[in-house]
Design an enzyme around this catalytic site. Structure first.
Site, PDB file in Angstrom:
ATOM      1  N   LYS A 217     -57.107 -15.779  56.185  1.00  0.00           N
ATOM      2  CA  LYS A 217     -58.106 -15.063  55.390  1.00  0.00           C
ATOM      3  C   LYS A 217     -57.610 -14.630  54.028  1.00  0.00           C
ATOM      4  CE  LYS A 217     -57.635 -10.743  57.951  1.00  0.00           C
ATOM      5  NZ  LYS A 217     -56.423 -10.205  57.335  1.00  0.00           N
TER       6      LYS A 217
ATOM      7  N   LYS B  55     -43.295 -13.067  55.320  1.00  0.00           N
ATOM      8  CA  LYS B  55     -43.978 -12.312  54.257  1.00  0.00           C
ATOM      9  C   LYS B  55     -43.007 -11.898  53.154  1.00  0.00           C
ATOM     10  CE  LYS B  55     -48.265 -11.838  56.066  1.00  0.00           C
ATOM     11  NZ  LYS B  55     -49.606 -11.447  56.008  1.00  0.00           N
TER      12      LYS B  55
ATOM     13  N   LYS C  96     -52.618 -22.826  59.659  1.00  0.00           N
ATOM     14  CA  LYS C  96     -53.803 -22.150  60.196  1.00  0.00           C
ATOM     15  C   LYS C  96     -54.730 -21.653  59.077  1.00  0.00           C
ATOM     16  CE  LYS C  96     -52.875 -17.299  60.546  1.00  0.00           C
ATOM     17  NZ  LYS C  96     -53.207 -16.073  61.194  1.00  0.00           N
TER      18      LYS C  96
HETATM   19  P1  ATP Z   1     -53.601 -13.205  56.871  1.00  0.00           P
HETATM   20  O1  ATP Z   1     -53.658 -14.677  56.683  1.00  0.00           O
HETATM   21  O2  ATP Z   1     -54.192 -12.411  55.780  1.00  0.00           O
HETATM   22  O3  ATP Z   1     -52.269 -12.706  57.340  1.00  0.00           O
HETATM   23  P2  ATP Z   1     -55.142 -13.715  59.224  1.00  0.00           P
HETATM   24  O4  ATP Z   1     -56.282 -14.573  58.814  1.00  0.00           O
HETATM   25  O5  ATP Z   1     -54.030 -14.342  59.983  1.00  0.00           O
HETATM   26  O6  ATP Z   1     -54.605 -12.885  58.016  1.00  0.00           O
HETATM   27  P3  ATP Z   1     -55.068 -11.341  60.788  1.00  0.00           P
HETATM   28  O7  ATP Z   1     -55.544 -10.050  60.246  1.00  0.00           O
HETATM   29  O8  ATP Z   1     -53.600 -11.568  60.869  1.00  0.00           O
HETATM   30  O9  ATP Z   1     -55.756 -12.561  60.031  1.00  0.00           O
HETATM   31  O10 ATP Z   1     -55.685 -11.586  62.198  1.00  0.00           O
HETATM   32  C1  ATP Z   1     -56.823 -11.003  62.705  1.00  0.00           C
HETATM   33  C2  ATP Z   1     -57.100 -11.695  64.004  1.00  0.00           C
HETATM   34  O11 ATP Z   1     -57.656 -12.986  63.768  1.00  0.00           O
HETATM   35  C3  ATP Z   1     -55.864 -11.915  64.860  1.00  0.00           C
HETATM   36  O12 ATP Z   1     -56.157 -11.628  66.206  1.00  0.00           O
HETATM   37  C4  ATP Z   1     -55.550 -13.381  64.683  1.00  0.00           C
HETATM   38  O13 ATP Z   1     -54.890 -13.949  65.771  1.00  0.00           O
HETATM   39  C5  ATP Z   1     -56.938 -13.980  64.484  1.00  0.00           C
HETATM   40  N1  ATP Z   1     -56.866 -15.181  63.651  1.00  0.00           N
HETATM   41  C6  ATP Z   1     -56.484 -15.215  62.374  1.00  0.00           C
HETATM   42  N2  ATP Z   1     -56.542 -16.463  61.881  1.00  0.00           N
HETATM   43  C7  ATP Z   1     -56.957 -17.262  62.902  1.00  0.00           C
HETATM   44  C8  ATP Z   1     -57.203 -18.673  63.019  1.00  0.00           C
HETATM   45  N3  ATP Z   1     -57.025 -19.480  62.026  1.00  0.00           N
HETATM   46  N4  ATP Z   1     -57.635 -19.139  64.202  1.00  0.00           N
HETATM   47  C9  ATP Z   1     -57.822 -18.302  65.220  1.00  0.00           C
HETATM   48  N5  ATP Z   1     -57.599 -16.975  65.179  1.00  0.00           N
HETATM   49  C10 ATP Z   1     -57.180 -16.439  64.041  1.00  0.00           C
END
Ligand code: ATP
Ligand code: LTN
Length: 330
Positions: free
Chosen positions: A198, A113, A195
């Site tokens: 969001k 980050k 991956k």
């Molecule tokens: P960002 O990309 O904004 O860092 P993120 O999409 O990784 O966010 P988080 O808030 O870090 O989301 O994660 C929330 C939950 O969703 C966590 O338990 C994470 O493991 C799960 N998660 C996030 N992205 C995925 C994905 N692509 N596939 C499966 N699980 C996911």
């Protein structure tokens, strides 16, 4: 037998995606019967990267409503906003005094980050894992469902428990990570090497929980796949493997069943079937979401009640920590 406690959270940045649903929230709701579950919208964590205040407020409410629309029952789980329970910040301070800068320097999320946000490498980004440890330890959680990327933060939490329990007696419960099976990692639609995230700037990379059917069909149909045509699960064919993983997660069917279903068919058939399945699954979720968001008073009531229940536990833990570390109490 007393039920084990589960705590997890997600940070209200970007929009919740089908990746978050499959990898996190679907698992959370599967646990609501068997465990004491607390799920937070981690708004304090959001400010580790720059936020627009109005947008953050809106997203926090939206995430809270989406938790419920996606199946988390506010009667069966404690659903709350992290900033509504001030003990999180208080415990984080104490924990930060027991966390070495060496350990924080090793955190890969911090390194990643810091590169992504090179102009805003703030102290909060650095101590993010300490606040996360406070989230977990305040509730004496036994299990913490998180993705693979959060495992290192959980290790740091476990080190803190060992350290503080060693010094002061049993203050905290040792939490275990609860990592869903690998298949549950959903990849980006346009770049299946990374991956689905969001906060991705390119919205073609993800399907959001609140996307309308037209958008969902368009995004799924334009997902990147290799030049082959046979629908077989092969980890090396990342694009098609990802679509099959999504299809499996949304239909509950295993890979051999899916392969048989699409035998002799083209990638396009799978994309249409998947798009339709996602639309069908999300339609009632979106309907519930729109009902919830139209009644803010009700949501506020749920938030207040969630925070109150969370606070009941949090104050107990914090009081015990304050005693153990020697704060003068009257
Ligand atoms: P960002 O990309 O904004 O860092 P993120 O999409 O990784 O966010 P988080 O808030 O870090 O989301 O994660 C929330 C939950 O969703 C966590 O338990 C994470 O493991 C799960 N998660 C996030 N992205 C995925 C994905 N692509 N596939 C499966 N699980 C996911
Ligand atoms: N860092 C986590 C979100 C998060 C969390 C937590 C997860 C904040 N506090 C406590 C589990 C327990 C993430 O980025 N997924």
């Amino acid at each position: 037998m007393t039920k084990k406690t589960i705590l997890s959270a997600s940070v209200p940045t970007g929009v919740l995606t089908v990746g978050n649903y499959i990898g996190a929230i679907a698992n959370w709701s599967a646990m609501q019967e068997k465990y004491n579950c607390l799920y937070a919208v981690a708004d304090l964590h959001a400010w580790t990267v720059h936020q627009d205040p109005e947008m953050l407020r809106k997203r926090s409410l939206s995430f809270y409503a989406q938790y419920i629309a996606l199946g988390l029952d506010p009667e069966k789980n404690i659903l709350f906003m992290q900033s509504h329970v001030k003990e999180h910040a208080e415990l984080a301070w104490i924990l930060s005094c027991f966390t070495s800068t060496g350990a924080l320097n090793r955190m890969t999320q911090f390194k990643d980050k810091s590169q992504q946000h090179a102009k805003n490498i703030n102290a909060g980004l650095y101590t993010y894992p300490v606040l996360m440890a406070a989230d977990i330890l305040l509730y004496q959680a036994n299990l913490v469902p998180v993705g693979e990327d959060q495992k290192q933060h959980l290790e740091l939490t476990r080190d803190l428990v060992e350290n503080l329990n060693g010094k002061f007696g049993d203050v905290f419960t040792m939490p275990d990570p609860f990592i869903p099976k690998l298949g549950a990692r959903i990849m980006s639609l346009q770049d299946p090497e990374k991956k689905m995230s969001k906060s991705d700037e390119n919205e073609k990379n993800f399907v959001s929980i609140l996307d309308d059917p037209k958008k969902i069909m368009k995004k799924v149909k334009s997902a990147v796949t290799d030049s082959g045509s046979e629908i077989r699960y092969d980890e090396n064919n990342k694009g098609i493997a990802n679509l099959m993983t999504l299809y499996s997660a949304f239909s509950g069917k295993d890979m051999p069943t899916i392969e048989a279903e699409f035998d002799g068919k083209m990638y396009g058939h799978l994309k249409v079937a998947l798009g339709e399945l996602i639309c069908e699954t999300l339609a009632p979720v979106q309907e519930k979401y729109h009902d919830l968001i139209a009644n803010k008073d009700h949501l506020h009531e749920l938030m207040r009640s969630g925070a109150e229940k969370a606070r009941e536990r949090a104050t107990k833990t914090l009081a015990s920590v304050y005693d153990k570390v020697g704060f003068y109490r009257v």
